[in-house]
Design a protein around this motif. Sequence first.
Motif, PDB file in Angstrom:
ATOM      1  N   ILE A   9       0.805  -1.285  -0.011  1.00 41.65           N
ATOM      2  CA  ILE A   9       0.053   0.029   0.112  1.00 41.65           C
ATOM      3  C   ILE A   9       0.786   1.127   0.107  1.00 41.65           C
ATOM      4  O   ILE A   9       0.405   2.110  -0.539  1.00 41.65           O
ATOM      5  CB  ILE A   9      -0.817   0.000   1.220  1.00 41.65           C
ATOM      6  CG1 ILE A   9      -1.883  -1.356   1.192  1.00 41.65           C
ATOM      7  CG2 ILE A   9      -1.791   1.532   1.135  1.00 41.65           C
ATOM      8  CD1 ILE A   9      -2.782  -1.418   0.019  1.00 41.65           C
ATOM      9  N   ALA A  52      -1.432   0.829 -13.855  1.00 37.01           N
ATOM     10  CA  ALA A  52      -1.215   1.937 -14.616  1.00 37.01           C
ATOM     11  C   ALA A  52      -0.856   1.579 -15.995  1.00 37.01           C
ATOM     12  O   ALA A  52      -0.169   0.507 -16.333  1.00 37.01           O
ATOM     13  CB  ALA A  52      -0.041   2.697 -14.030  1.00 37.01           C
ATOM     14  N   ARG A  68      -4.253   5.398 -15.026  1.00 41.97           N
ATOM     15  CA  ARG A  68      -4.484   4.475 -13.865  1.00 41.97           C
ATOM     16  C   ARG A  68      -5.742   4.372 -13.434  1.00 41.97           C
ATOM     17  O   ARG A  68      -6.591   5.019 -14.033  1.00 41.97           O
ATOM     18  CB  ARG A  68      -3.667   4.938 -12.470  1.00 41.97           C
ATOM     19  CG  ARG A  68      -4.195   6.176 -12.125  1.00 41.97           C
ATOM     20  CD  ARG A  68      -3.445   6.608 -10.491  1.00 41.97           C
ATOM     21  NE  ARG A  68      -3.967   7.858 -10.167  1.00 41.97           N
ATOM     22  CZ  ARG A  68      -4.706   8.283  -9.153  1.00 41.97           C
ATOM     23  NH1 ARG A  68      -5.507   7.039  -8.788  1.00 41.97           N
ATOM     24  NH2 ARG A  68      -4.898   9.467  -8.968  1.00 41.97           N
ATOM     25  N   THR A 114      -3.487  10.618 -16.274  1.00 39.15           N
ATOM     26  CA  THR A 114      -2.615  11.034 -14.962  1.00 39.15           C
ATOM     27  C   THR A 114      -1.644  12.129 -15.703  1.00 39.15           C
ATOM     28  O   THR A 114      -0.748  12.591 -15.057  1.00 39.15           O
ATOM     29  CB  THR A 114      -1.766   9.931 -14.362  1.00 39.15           C
ATOM     30  OG1 THR A 114      -1.047   9.440 -15.485  1.00 39.15           O
ATOM     31  CG2 THR A 114      -2.777   8.961 -13.791  1.00 39.15           C
TER      32      THR A 114
ATOM     33  N   HIS B  50       3.299   4.342 -13.106  1.00 30.31           N
ATOM     34  CA  HIS B  50       2.713   3.667 -12.061  1.00 30.31           C
ATOM     35  C   HIS B  50       2.255   4.446 -10.745  1.00 30.31           C
ATOM     36  O   HIS B  50       2.719   5.494 -10.493  1.00 30.31           O
ATOM     37  CB  HIS B  50       3.575   2.537 -11.645  1.00 30.31           C
ATOM     38  CG  HIS B  50       5.032   3.012 -11.099  1.00 30.31           C
ATOM     39  ND1 HIS B  50       5.987   3.417 -11.972  1.00 30.31           N
ATOM     40  CD2 HIS B  50       5.479   3.198  -9.993  1.00 30.31           C
ATOM     41  CE1 HIS B  50       6.849   3.648 -11.392  1.00 30.31           C
ATOM     42  NE2 HIS B  50       6.703   3.643  -9.951  1.00 30.31           N
ATOM     43  N   ASP B  51       1.366   4.045 -10.037  1.00 30.68           N
ATOM     44  CA  ASP B  51       0.888   4.797  -8.808  1.00 30.68           C
ATOM     45  C   ASP B  51       1.726   4.294  -7.431  1.00 30.68           C
ATOM     46  O   ASP B  51       2.576   3.527  -7.504  1.00 30.68           O
ATOM     47  CB  ASP B  51      -0.731   4.792  -8.426  1.00 30.68           C
ATOM     48  CG  ASP B  51      -1.010   3.470  -8.041  1.00 30.68           C
ATOM     49  OD1 ASP B  51      -0.078   2.383  -8.313  1.00 30.68           O
ATOM     50  OD2 ASP B  51      -1.865   3.513  -7.082  1.00 30.68           O
ATOM     51  N   GLY B  52       1.570   5.144  -6.543  1.00 31.97           N
ATOM     52  CA  GLY B  52       2.309   4.964  -5.344  1.00 31.97           C
ATOM     53  C   GLY B  52       3.024   6.092  -4.633  1.00 31.97           C
ATOM     54  O   GLY B  52       3.355   6.039  -3.632  1.00 31.97           O
ATOM     55  N   LEU B  55       1.867   9.313  -1.102  1.00 32.89           N
ATOM     56  CA  LEU B  55       0.922   9.150   0.135  1.00 32.89           C
ATOM     57  C   LEU B  55       1.343   9.810   1.419  1.00 32.89           C
ATOM     58  O   LEU B  55       0.130  10.221   1.995  1.00 32.89           O
ATOM     59  CB  LEU B  55       1.233   7.493   0.408  1.00 32.89           C
ATOM     60  CG  LEU B  55       0.464   6.637  -0.358  1.00 32.89           C
ATOM     61  CD1 LEU B  55       0.985   5.179  -0.539  1.00 32.89           C
ATOM     62  CD2 LEU B  55      -0.921   6.705  -0.145  1.00 32.89           C
ATOM     63  N   GLU B  60      -3.028  10.523  -0.885  1.00 30.26           N
ATOM     64  CA  GLU B  60      -3.266  10.035  -2.088  1.00 30.26           C
ATOM     65  C   GLU B  60      -2.434   9.126  -2.854  1.00 30.26           C
ATOM     66  O   GLU B  60      -1.152   9.700  -2.659  1.00 30.26           O
ATOM     67  CB  GLU B  60      -3.894  11.058  -3.114  1.00 30.26           C
ATOM     68  CG  GLU B  60      -5.152  11.418  -2.787  1.00 30.26           C
ATOM     69  CD  GLU B  60      -5.708  12.691  -3.993  1.00 30.26           C
ATOM     70  OE1 GLU B  60      -6.011  12.198  -5.139  1.00 30.26           O
ATOM     71  OE2 GLU B  60      -5.330  14.009  -3.684  1.00 30.26           O
ATOM     72  N   ALA B  61      -2.728   7.961  -3.229  1.00 27.11           N
ATOM     73  CA  ALA B  61      -1.652   7.410  -4.203  1.00 27.11           C
ATOM     74  C   ALA B  61      -1.738   7.829  -5.411  1.00 27.11           C
ATOM     75  O   ALA B  61      -2.597   7.676  -6.455  1.00 27.11           O
ATOM     76  CB  ALA B  61      -1.998   5.838  -4.269  1.00 27.11           C
ATOM     77  N   LEU B  62      -0.624   8.649  -5.959  1.00 25.68           N
ATOM     78  CA  LEU B  62      -0.576   9.415  -7.114  1.00 25.68           C
ATOM     79  C   LEU B  62       0.380   8.700  -8.076  1.00 25.68           C
ATOM     80  O   LEU B  62       1.270   7.795  -7.679  1.00 25.68           O
ATOM     81  CB  LEU B  62      -0.149  10.799  -7.062  1.00 25.68           C
ATOM     82  CG  LEU B  62      -1.115  11.878  -6.178  1.00 25.68           C
ATOM     83  CD1 LEU B  62      -0.590  13.009  -5.995  1.00 25.68           C
ATOM     84  CD2 LEU B  62      -2.396  11.775  -7.079  1.00 25.68           C
ATOM     85  N   SER B  63       0.246   8.939  -9.323  1.00 27.75           N
ATOM     86  CA  SER B  63       1.158   8.352 -10.418  1.00 27.75           C
ATOM     87  C   SER B  63       2.460   9.455 -10.435  1.00 27.75           C
ATOM     88  O   SER B  63       1.977  10.737  -9.811  1.00 27.75           O
ATOM     89  CB  SER B  63       0.726   8.213 -11.640  1.00 27.75           C
ATOM     90  OG  SER B  63       0.051   9.234 -12.312  1.00 27.75           O
TER      91      SER B  63
END
Lengths: 120, 414
Positions: A9, A52, A68, A114, B50-52, B55, B60-63
Motif C-alpha cells: 500500500i 497503470a 491509472r 494522469t 505507475h502509482d504509489g 502518500l 493519495e496514491a498518485l502516479s
Amino acid sequence: MNKTLTCVICPNGCQLTVDYEGVTIQSVEGALCSKGNQYAEQEILDPKRNIASSVRVTGGKAPLVSVRLTGPIPKKKIFDVMAEIRALSVAAPVEIGQVLIADVSGLGQDVIATKRIDRI
Amino acid sequence: MTTQNRSVIIIGGGPAGLAAAAALRQQGVEDILILEREHDLGGILRQCIHDGFGLTRFKEALSGPEYAARFVDTVQQAGIEVMTDITVTELHADRTVVATARSGRYVFKAQAVILAMGCRERTRGAIQIPGSRPAGVYTAGIAQAYMNLKNIMIGRSAVILGSGDIGLIMARRLTLEGASVKGVFEIQPYPSGLPRNITQCLDDYDIPLFLSHTVTAIHGTKRLTGVTVSQVDSSFRPIPDTEKEWTCDTLILSVGLIPENELSKMAGVLLDPRTKGPRVDEHYQTSVAGIFAAGNVLHVHDLVDFVSLEAERLAESVGDYLKQAPADEEAVPVEADPELAYTVPQLVRADRDLTVSCRVRRPLNRVRISIWQNDQKHVTRRFRRAIPAEMIHLTVPKEKLVPGEPLKVVVEHE
Ligand SMILES: Cc1cc2nc3c(=O)[nH]c(=O)nc-3n(C[C@H](O)[C@H](O)[C@H](O)COP(=O)(O)OP(=O)(O)OC[C@H]3O[C@@H](n4cnc5c(N)ncnc54)[C@H](O)[C@@H]3O)c2cc1C
Ligand code: SF4
C-alpha cells in the motif's frame, strides 16, 4: 496457517505475518498502520491491485497519455482491464483526472488520465 | 554577451528543483530562475506512470506525472521564472552559470546555485558483458521512456539484468503490454529493489527472480537472440558449468544509478566516493560556497517523497544564506558505521536541525541505528530488518547538537 506478505500500500513495505484458517484471519503482525491489516485480509481472500498503463492520443503534443485506475481491482481481472485499455484511443486535449473509461470491466473503478496532453 | 544577475539559479526542473523553488518563494525569495534541459518540467517522474507516490504528502496514491504536476502547478501559480529547452553547459566556482538553448548562449551569475540535475543510469559499458552489440539492449530508464513517453514497444520477450526498482517496474509494464519476461537476474545474494516491488511486479506475474546470477554473454548479430546466464560465487565470479541459455529479443539493464556530476566537477565541488555525489553539510551546501545540492544529484533516492523533503530542507538553508553571510560554525565530519554505505550530510556545523540519510551495506536483522556525539546519544531507531534498498532517516533537533564535535552514526545488533 502462516503466511508472510509484503504490504504494497505504501513505500514502507511492512513485512506482515498473517495467521489464518481458511478464510478466517486470526492475526496480522508487523503492520505499521491499520491499512496493513486490511491489506493482509484482502490478500488472503481476494488479492487486489491498482494498475497503470497508457492510452494512445490523436492530435496531441504527445502520442500517449498515462492512465491509472481510481482504485484497486481483483488481481485476476488485470488482463481483462488491460485489454479494454489497449483498445482505447482518445483525442487531445486530455486533462489530468479525466475519466477515459468509466466502470472499467464493470469492476466499479474508472480509468483516468494522469497527465495533461494539449492539442498540437 | 551580457551577464544576468540572479539571486538563485536552479539547475534541473525535476522534483528536487521544483520543490526547492516553491519553498524558496514561500520564504519570500523573489528572484529565482529554473533552467531545464527538456521541453517539460517534472524530471524523470514524467515517465514513472505507475502509482504509489505522494502518500505521505498528499494522502493519495498518485502516479509520477500527477505528483510532478502538483509541484509544476505550485511553481507556475507562484509565478516563478522557468526556462525550458535549455541546457546548462558550464558551472564555475564563482557561481557563473552558462547555458545553451536554440535561441543562443546565456550567461548568469547567481548568489546561490542549486544543483538538481538528477542521476544517470549505469550502462553495459559500466558492467562489461562480453559478446556482440546487437539491438535490443536497453537500460531500464530508456526502456521506460520508449514505452511510456514515445509509444515504442521495445520487444516481445525480455530478460532483466539487475533487480533495481526501475527494472522490476519494467518487468510488470512489459508483462501488462503482452510481452513475456523470462526472469530477473541479480548478481548480489539479495534483491536491490524494494520488497513491495518484488511482490507487485514479479510475484504477481510469476516472474522468477534469480539471486547470485549474472549475464555472462549475449547473442545475436543484428537483433538480440538470447543471453547466457551463470550463477556466481561469493566474490561474484561466474561458477563454471552453471551456464544456461535464455532465448529473448530484449535485455534490460537495471544495474544502478549514479549522480549526474559533470557540472559539479567543473565547478570544483568535492565529491564523496561513496555516494558519488557532492559532499555536503546539513545545509546541503557543497564544498564551494553558495553551491547547494539535493535530490538524485546528491545521492540516489528511490522515493520521490524523500527528494521533495530534502529539497525543502535545502531551501530553508539557501533562504538563510541569502539573508546573511553565514557566520560559519566549523564543519566537522559525520562518521559512518562500517555497516553503512554512506551518510548524507557528510559534514555538520550544528547550527540547524539535522536530518541524516543513510543506507545499510547489506540486509541486517534486528538492529538499532543511533547518532552519537561524544558520549551523548541524540537519537535511536530500531529496525526489525534494514535493507540497502531502503533509505533510512534520523533527525536531531539543533538544541541537542554541540558545534565542533564530530558525529557518529552507529549500528548495533540486538
Ligand atoms: C528511470 C528512473 C525511474 C524512477 N522511478 C521512480 C519511481 O517510480 N518512484 C519514485 O518514487 N522514484 C523513482 N525514481 C527515483 C527518482 O530518484 C525520484 O523520484 C526523482 O525523480 C528524483 O528527482 P530529481 O529532481 O533529483 O531528479 P530528476 O527527476 O532526474 O530531475 C532532474 C532534472 O534535471 C534536468 N537536467 C539535468 N541536467 C541538466 C542540465 N545540464 N541543464 C538543465 N537541466 C538539466 C533533467 O532534464 C531533469 O528534468 C526513479 C529514478 C529514475 C532514474
Ligand atoms: S502497513 Fe501501513 S505503513 Fe506498512 S506498508 Fe502497509 S500501508 Fe504502509
